[in-house]
Design a protein around this motif. Structure first.
Motif, PDB file in Angstrom:
ATOM      1  N   GLN A  28       0.849  -1.190   0.000  1.00  0.00           N
ATOM      2  CA  GLN A  28       0.000   0.000   0.000  1.00  0.00           C
ATOM      3  C   GLN A  28       0.888   1.244   0.000  1.00  0.00           C
ATOM      4  OE1 GLN A  28      -3.558  -0.546   0.379  1.00  0.00           O
ATOM      5  NE2 GLN A  28      -2.916  -2.648   0.102  1.00  0.00           N
ATOM      6  N   VAL A  30       0.462   5.539   0.899  1.00  0.00           N
ATOM      7  CA  VAL A  30      -0.389   6.574   1.471  1.00  0.00           C
ATOM      8  C   VAL A  30       0.023   7.899   0.846  1.00  0.00           C
ATOM      9  CG1 VAL A  30      -1.061   7.796   3.574  1.00  0.00           C
ATOM     10  CG2 VAL A  30      -0.649   5.316   3.654  1.00  0.00           C
ATOM     11  N   GLY A  74       5.541   4.930   1.461  1.00  0.00           N
ATOM     12  CA  GLY A  74       5.407   3.514   1.135  1.00  0.00           C
ATOM     13  C   GLY A  74       6.425   3.061   0.117  1.00  0.00           C
ATOM     14  N   VAL A  81      -0.518   0.162   7.623  1.00  0.00           N
ATOM     15  CA  VAL A  81      -1.224   1.340   7.108  1.00  0.00           C
ATOM     16  C   VAL A  81      -1.967   2.099   8.207  1.00  0.00           C
ATOM     17  CG1 VAL A  81      -3.067   2.100   5.562  1.00  0.00           C
ATOM     18  CG2 VAL A  81      -1.363   0.470   4.762  1.00  0.00           C
ATOM     19  N   VAL A  98      -5.197   6.200   0.745  1.00  0.00           N
ATOM     20  CA  VAL A  98      -4.493   4.921   0.624  1.00  0.00           C
ATOM     21  C   VAL A  98      -4.686   4.362  -0.780  1.00  0.00           C
ATOM     22  CG1 VAL A  98      -4.311   2.586   1.538  1.00  0.00           C
ATOM     23  CG2 VAL A  98      -4.861   4.489   3.078  1.00  0.00           C
TER      24      VAL A  98
END
Length: 101
Positions: A28, A30, A74, A81, A98
């Motif tokens: 993921q 952000v 990330g 997260v 996200v």
């Protein structure tokens, strides 16, 4: 009938806010924000790094509105997260988004 009224409702045009717990199981990212001024992006990135947040990057992207500088964190594991989102909000940066990779 009332069908046309629903289609015109503001809620129908707004995209839902990204979930704090994405459904994807892969890495993921952000996005903390997108800024027209590179110095603002650098200031936010420095604020995140000073707070001990790792893997902060600044990417320049051309959009319809012109060039913007995205501040992203990330890749992160899905388990990390929520903690990163809480830390970002704790810095007074209220709108992280996200993205799954």
């Amino acid at each position: 009938t009332g069908g046309a009224d629903l289609a015109d409702a503001p809620a129908a045009v707004r995209a839902p806010a990204p979930s704090a717990s994405p459904v994807g199981t892969g890495p993921q990212r952000v996005q903390v924000g997108a800024y027209r001024d590179r110095d603002n992006a650098r200031r936010i990135a420095r604020q995140l790094e000073d707070a001990g947040i790792d893997d902060v990057s600044i990417e320049d992207v051309r959009t319809e509105a012109g060039k913007v500088w995205r501040v992203r964190i990330g890749p992160l594991s899905p388990d990390a997260v929520d903690g990163v989102l809480a830390r970002i909000r704790g810095l007074g940066l209220p709108s992280p988004r996200v993205f799954s990779e």
